[in-house]
Scaffold this motif. Structure first.
Motif, PDB file in Angstrom:
ATOM      1  N   ALA A  53     -20.607   4.495  -3.833  1.00 32.42           N
ATOM      2  CA  ALA A  53     -20.507   5.957  -3.762  1.00 32.42           C
ATOM      3  C   ALA A  53     -19.277   6.438  -2.993  1.00 32.42           C
ATOM      4  CB  ALA A  53     -21.767   6.537  -3.121  1.00 32.42           C
ATOM      5  N   TYR A  54     -18.542   5.541  -2.336  1.00 32.69           N
ATOM      6  CA  TYR A  54     -17.359   5.903  -1.545  1.00 32.69           C
ATOM      7  C   TYR A  54     -16.124   5.461  -2.294  1.00 32.69           C
ATOM      8  CZ  TYR A  54     -14.088   5.824   2.449  1.00 32.69           C
ATOM      9  OH  TYR A  54     -13.026   6.028   3.305  1.00 32.69           O
ATOM     10  N   ARG A  55     -15.162   6.369  -2.410  1.00 36.01           N
ATOM     11  CA  ARG A  55     -13.896   5.960  -3.024  1.00 36.01           C
ATOM     12  C   ARG A  55     -12.739   6.724  -2.412  1.00 36.01           C
ATOM     13  NH1 ARG A  55     -11.609   8.396  -7.844  1.00 36.01           N
ATOM     14  NH2 ARG A  55     -12.429  10.495  -8.034  1.00 36.01           N
ATOM     15  N   ILE A  56     -11.613   6.041  -2.326  1.00 34.53           N
ATOM     16  CA  ILE A  56     -10.370   6.647  -1.871  1.00 34.53           C
ATOM     17  C   ILE A  56      -9.782   7.372  -3.073  1.00 34.53           C
ATOM     18  CG2 ILE A  56      -8.070   6.208  -0.925  1.00 34.53           C
ATOM     19  CD1 ILE A  56     -10.343   5.579   1.043  1.00 34.53           C
ATOM     20  N   VAL A  57      -9.452   8.652  -2.913  1.00 33.72           N
ATOM     21  CA  VAL A  57      -8.898   9.432  -4.026  1.00 33.72           C
ATOM     22  C   VAL A  57      -7.401   9.715  -3.861  1.00 33.72           C
ATOM     23  CG1 VAL A  57     -11.115  10.434  -4.683  1.00 33.72           C
ATOM     24  CG2 VAL A  57      -9.667  11.642  -3.050  1.00 33.72           C
ATOM     25  N   ALA A  58      -6.855   9.493  -2.692  1.00 35.04           N
ATOM     26  CA  ALA A  58      -5.410   9.661  -2.459  1.00 35.04           C
ATOM     27  C   ALA A  58      -5.002   8.819  -1.260  1.00 35.04           C
ATOM     28  CB  ALA A  58      -5.069  11.126  -2.195  1.00 35.04           C
ATOM     29  N   GLY A  59      -3.794   8.290  -1.298  1.00 31.62           N
ATOM     30  CA  GLY A  59      -3.225   7.570  -0.159  1.00 31.62           C
ATOM     31  C   GLY A  59      -3.693   6.145   0.025  1.00 31.62           C
ATOM     32  N   GLU A  60      -4.276   5.537  -1.000  1.00 34.00           N
ATOM     33  CA  GLU A  60      -4.780   4.166  -0.852  1.00 34.00           C
ATOM     34  C   GLU A  60      -3.676   3.202  -0.417  1.00 34.00           C
ATOM     35  OE1 GLU A  60      -7.705   1.023  -3.126  1.00 34.00           O
ATOM     36  OE2 GLU A  60      -7.080   2.836  -4.157  1.00 34.00           O
ATOM     37  N   ASP A  61      -2.454   3.441  -0.882  1.00 35.26           N
ATOM     38  CA  ASP A  61      -1.336   2.572  -0.516  1.00 35.26           C
ATOM     39  C   ASP A  61      -0.934   2.722   0.953  1.00 35.26           C
ATOM     40  OD1 ASP A  61      -0.456   5.178  -1.110  1.00 35.26           O
ATOM     41  OD2 ASP A  61       1.558   4.485  -1.599  1.00 35.26           O
ATOM     42  N   THR A  62      -1.402   3.758   1.600  1.00 34.69           N
ATOM     43  CA  THR A  62      -1.099   3.997   3.015  1.00 34.69           C
ATOM     44  C   THR A  62      -2.120   3.332   3.931  1.00 34.69           C
ATOM     45  OG1 THR A  62      -0.200   6.136   2.357  1.00 34.69           O
ATOM     46  CG2 THR A  62      -0.583   5.825   4.682  1.00 34.69           C
ATOM     47  N   LEU A  63      -3.275   2.960   3.406  1.00 36.56           N
ATOM     48  CA  LEU A  63      -4.321   2.340   4.227  1.00 36.56           C
ATOM     49  C   LEU A  63      -3.833   1.022   4.823  1.00 36.56           C
ATOM     50  CD1 LEU A  63      -7.562   2.817   2.109  1.00 36.56           C
ATOM     51  CD2 LEU A  63      -7.022   3.878   4.307  1.00 36.56           C
ATOM     52  N   ARG A  64      -4.232   0.805   6.055  1.00 36.08           N
ATOM     53  CA  ARG A  64      -3.970  -0.455   6.744  1.00 36.08           C
ATOM     54  C   ARG A  64      -5.294  -0.960   7.293  1.00 36.08           C
ATOM     55  NH1 ARG A  64      -0.359   0.485   4.151  1.00 36.08           N
ATOM     56  NH2 ARG A  64       1.833   0.710   4.680  1.00 36.08           N
ATOM     57  N   MET A  65      -5.357  -2.282   7.494  1.00 35.33           N
ATOM     58  CA  MET A  65      -6.604  -2.889   7.952  1.00 35.33           C
ATOM     59  C   MET A  65      -6.307  -3.892   9.059  1.00 35.33           C
ATOM     60  SD  MET A  65      -8.696  -5.885   7.578  1.00 35.33           S
ATOM     61  CE  MET A  65      -8.188  -6.701   6.092  1.00 35.33           C
ATOM     62  N   TRP A  66      -7.192  -3.887  10.057  1.00 34.60           N
ATOM     63  CA  TRP A  66      -7.160  -4.896  11.104  1.00 34.60           C
ATOM     64  C   TRP A  66      -8.507  -5.582  11.093  1.00 34.60           C
ATOM     65  CZ3 TRP A  66      -9.627  -4.549  16.222  1.00 34.60           C
ATOM     66  CH2 TRP A  66      -9.343  -5.663  17.022  1.00 34.60           C
ATOM     67  N   LYS A  67      -8.517  -6.904  11.071  1.00 35.27           N
ATOM     68  CA  LYS A  67      -9.769  -7.657  11.120  1.00 35.27           C
ATOM     69  C   LYS A  67      -9.698  -8.640  12.272  1.00 35.27           C
ATOM     70  CE  LYS A  67     -13.076 -10.479   8.700  1.00 35.27           C
ATOM     71  NZ  LYS A  67     -13.486 -11.076   9.939  1.00 35.27           N
TER      72      LYS A  67
END
Length: 118
Positions: A53-67
């Motif tokens: 039910a959750y989706r990114i609709v704009a800026g997905e290429d800007t997302l960063r992740m730290w694990k």
């Protein structure tokens, strides 16, 4: 309950998301040291969407992740640094959306307490 879809995004507006189904159950507060440091507060409130039910609709290429080695993924905007959601394969909820990222009241309140490392 708020009207669907629920919308939200980062502080600078580059990343936008939507939730197309009602949020699952109650939101949660995490009190672990990692969430305290990430949020700068005593607890970090997150809401949990139904799977898919959750989706990114704009800026997905800007997302960063730290694990971190012993924790779940922390996703944030690479432009403004806003923390958007977390994901932990060892946790029963698919993701935790940071409550402060919603555009409007999502219609639920955090009542569940956790001190896990999300």
């Amino acid at each position: 309950m708020s009207d669907l879809p629920l919308t939200g995004g980062c502080n600078c507006g580059v990343v936008r998301f939507e939730v197309t189904e009602p949020l699952v159950g109650a939101a949660s507060y995490c009190h672990c040291k990692r969430c305290q440091r990430r949020s700068g507060a005593a607890a970090s409130p997150s809401a949990h969407p139904a799977p898919g039910a959750y989706r990114i609709v704009a800026g997905e290429d800007t997302l960063r992740m730290w694990k971190p080695q012993d924790g779940g993924e922390k996703w944030f905007c690479g432009e403004c640094g806003s923390s958007l959601f977390g994901r932990n394969p060892n946790h029963p909820d698919p993701i935790g959306i940071r409550m402060g990222t919603f555009d409007h009241d999502p219609g639920i309140r955090p009542i569940v307490l956790s001190s896990e490392q999300p």
